[in-house]
Design an enzyme around this catalytic site. Structure first.
Site, PDB file in Angstrom:
ATOM      1  N   PRO A  64       0.882  -1.196  -0.116  1.00  0.00           N
ATOM      2  CA  PRO A  64      -0.160  -0.002   0.053  1.00  0.00           C
ATOM      3  C   PRO A  64       0.749   1.416  -0.116  1.00  0.00           C
ATOM      4  O   PRO A  64       1.938   1.328   0.650  1.00  0.00           O
ATOM      5  CB  PRO A  64      -0.971  -0.064   1.391  1.00  0.00           C
ATOM      6  CG  PRO A  64       0.120  -0.989   2.290  1.00  0.00           C
ATOM      7  CD  PRO A  64       0.865  -1.690   1.299  1.00  0.00           C
ATOM      8  N   CYS A  86       3.023  29.030 -16.232  1.00  0.00           N
ATOM      9  CA  CYS A  86       2.595  29.591 -17.765  1.00  0.00           C
ATOM     10  C   CYS A  86       2.071  28.310 -18.388  1.00  0.00           C
ATOM     11  O   CYS A  86       3.066  27.895 -19.173  1.00  0.00           O
ATOM     12  CB  CYS A  86       3.747  30.294 -18.227  1.00  0.00           C
ATOM     13  SG  CYS A  86       4.447  31.824 -17.377  1.00  0.00           S
ATOM     14  N   TYR A 120       1.572  10.882  -3.802  1.00  0.00           N
ATOM     15  CA  TYR A 120       2.009  11.446  -5.304  1.00  0.00           C
ATOM     16  C   TYR A 120       1.603  12.941  -5.474  1.00  0.00           C
ATOM     17  O   TYR A 120       1.203  13.316  -6.537  1.00  0.00           O
ATOM     18  CB  TYR A 120       0.930  10.799  -6.217  1.00  0.00           C
ATOM     19  CG  TYR A 120       0.884   9.217  -6.149  1.00  0.00           C
ATOM     20  CD1 TYR A 120       2.176   8.361  -6.427  1.00  0.00           C
ATOM     21  CD2 TYR A 120      -0.047   8.487  -5.434  1.00  0.00           C
ATOM     22  CE1 TYR A 120       2.322   7.328  -6.253  1.00  0.00           C
ATOM     23  CE2 TYR A 120       0.156   7.012  -5.271  1.00  0.00           C
ATOM     24  CZ  TYR A 120       1.327   6.652  -5.709  1.00  0.00           C
ATOM     25  OH  TYR A 120       1.282   5.174  -5.748  1.00  0.00           O
TER      26      TYR A 120
END
Ligand SMILES: *Cc1c(COP(=O)(O)O)cnc(C)c1O
Length: 433
Positions: free
Chosen positions: A291, A361, A391
């Protein structure tokens, strides 16, 4: 609230792990990664307890480093008695520097370089998980050169579609990962590995995907893997001693995501595993799972400060924050859903529809489109992007030369400390010659 470590104070501020996120943002600055250490420990213990209860004492969960990886986190994994999986020399090095016992590390990736293989052996990584036959050969070569026997699992693809999203589905036959059972290649690679002199084949690994909620995916994968183990026994005389079923349990990003109970999920897998072992006449192997997300995701959030609020009448509204895709790339990568709060206005009704965007940008620099926020949202408000412990930091970039933010850990209801310093401008040019 999507997770039980989130609540709202009298003042109408978002509390995380019992602490005022607006005060944390003021104290440490934004953007800021915040992690709830107690929650991480609670999740590790839930997995460990369930593994001991439903399998046996050999079964330990392996935290998947790629979800989030820094020194302090490996110290916590050591203290919690977890194993880890690693996919690069960088993760191995970080764990090593944290004093993690690397004999409890499993080394993944679908393309280990010779340098990686050598580095992992130098640091005593316990088990290699080979993705394909070339890796088996490369590991054999290096182990032979060193005169050692390297423990190994083979990563197989059970041919299961986990019905999560494409970018994170990894267990299908046509995946870049693993060796397929269906095509007969899995049996071939097993036979080849058994012929080597310097590899001790322990068993098999699979990982079907990530953010998986679908019923019985892990159970089906386990059964297919054990059927393969029985085939390897019958055709090659090989006894599977270890079976690693990978990671992938889903977490709640938004209210519509279900809540998965770790104990229940591990129990269900164990029933499938034990049932298949009985039916196939196999001894229960040492079971692992890996996990990542489900240990750290809801133990984290990202805090930002609002800059401009742009209203385009008849079209769209934009709320810009002082971070974005460099610290939180998942929306830009695969349109991941998130819950976003204006942390200092939790008691105001959310009647203003806007997209929350970053400052790069790049028009894809979006954290979330069309979320409902308080109408008064404006400059200097604090924004919290929830379920951001996995993540985010591990996927961060320095796009537009934006330094990677600090990670602050919260614990005990009132303590906080910096676990990873925020990068400075000087850090950005440290390697420039
Ligand atoms: C990504 C990955 C994991 C962790 O997946 P989560 O969804 O974060 O639990 C575990 N094992 C392998 C091999 C992986 O690639």
């Amino acid at each position: 609230m999507i997770c039980d470590n989130l609540s709202v104070s009298e003042k109408g501020h978002l509390l995380f792990a019992g602490q005022d996120t607006v005060e944390i943002a003021e104290k440490y600055g934004t953007p800021l990664y915040v992690l709830d250490e107690d929650k991480i420990r609670e999740k590790c213990r839930a997995y460990k307890r369930a593994f001991a209860r439903y399998f046996d004492e050999r079964a330990i969960p392996l935290y998947a480093s790629k979800a989030n990886s820094f020194r302090r986190l490996y110290e916590i994994m050591t203290e919690e008695g977890m194993g880890i999986d690693v996919v690069s020399s960088g993760e191995i090095y970080t764990a090593y520097k944290a004093g993690f016992d690397l004999s409890k590390a499993y080394f993944h990736s679908n393309n280990k370089t010779d340098e990686d293989i050598s580095f992992a052996m130098d640091h005593g990584v316990g088990c290699f998980v080979a993705d394909n036959i070339e890796e088996v050969k490369a590991v054999e070569t290096e182990a032979s050169r060193r005169g050692i026997r390297q423990k190994m699992l083979l990563r197989l693809t059970p041919g299961i579609d986990p019905h999560s999203f494409e970018a994170v589905a990894t267990g299908k036959v046509d995946s870049k990962f693993g060796t397929a059972i269906e095509t007969g290649q899995a049996l071939e690679i097993t036979a080849e590995t058994l012929k080597t002199e310097h590899i001790e084949l322990m068993g098999f690994h699979c990982h079907v995907g990530s953010q998986v909620f679908t019923e019985d995916v892990f159970e089906r994968a386990a059964v297919i893997m054990l059927e393969f183990a029985a085939e390897a026994r019958d055709k090659l005389g090989f006894i599977t001693r270890e079976l690693d079923l990978g990671g992938g349990y889903g977490v709640r990003y938004v209210d519509s995501d279900p809540y998965l109970d770790i104990d229940t999920k591990v129990r269900e897998v164990s029933q499938a595993v034990k049932g298949a072992c009985r039916r196939l006449g196999l001894d229960l192997p040492e079971i692992h799972m890996e996990p990542g997300r489900s240990i750290v995701a809801d133990a984290g959030l990202v805090l930002y400060t609002v800059g401009t609020v742009k209203k385009i009448p008849g079209y769209k509204n934009y709320v810009s924050v002082d971070g974005g895709m460099p610290d939180s790339p998942r929306y830009a990568l695969y349109k991941s859903a998130y819950t976003i709060f204006v942390a200092n206005k939790m008691k105001e009704p959310c009647t203003f529809k806007a997209s929350v965007v970053g400052r790069c940008c790049e028009s894809g620099d979006i954290l979330q489109e069309d979320v409902m926020l308080p109408k008064s949202v404006g400059r200097y408000d604090t924004v919290a992007l929830c379920t951001a412990g996995a993540y985010h930091y591990s996927m961060a970039s320095r796009y537009n030369k934006i330094p990677i933010p600090a990670t602050v850990m919260l614990r005990g209801g009132d303590e906080s400390y910096i676990a990873v310093k925020g990068e400075t401008l000087e850090d950005l040019i440290r390697n420039d010659l």
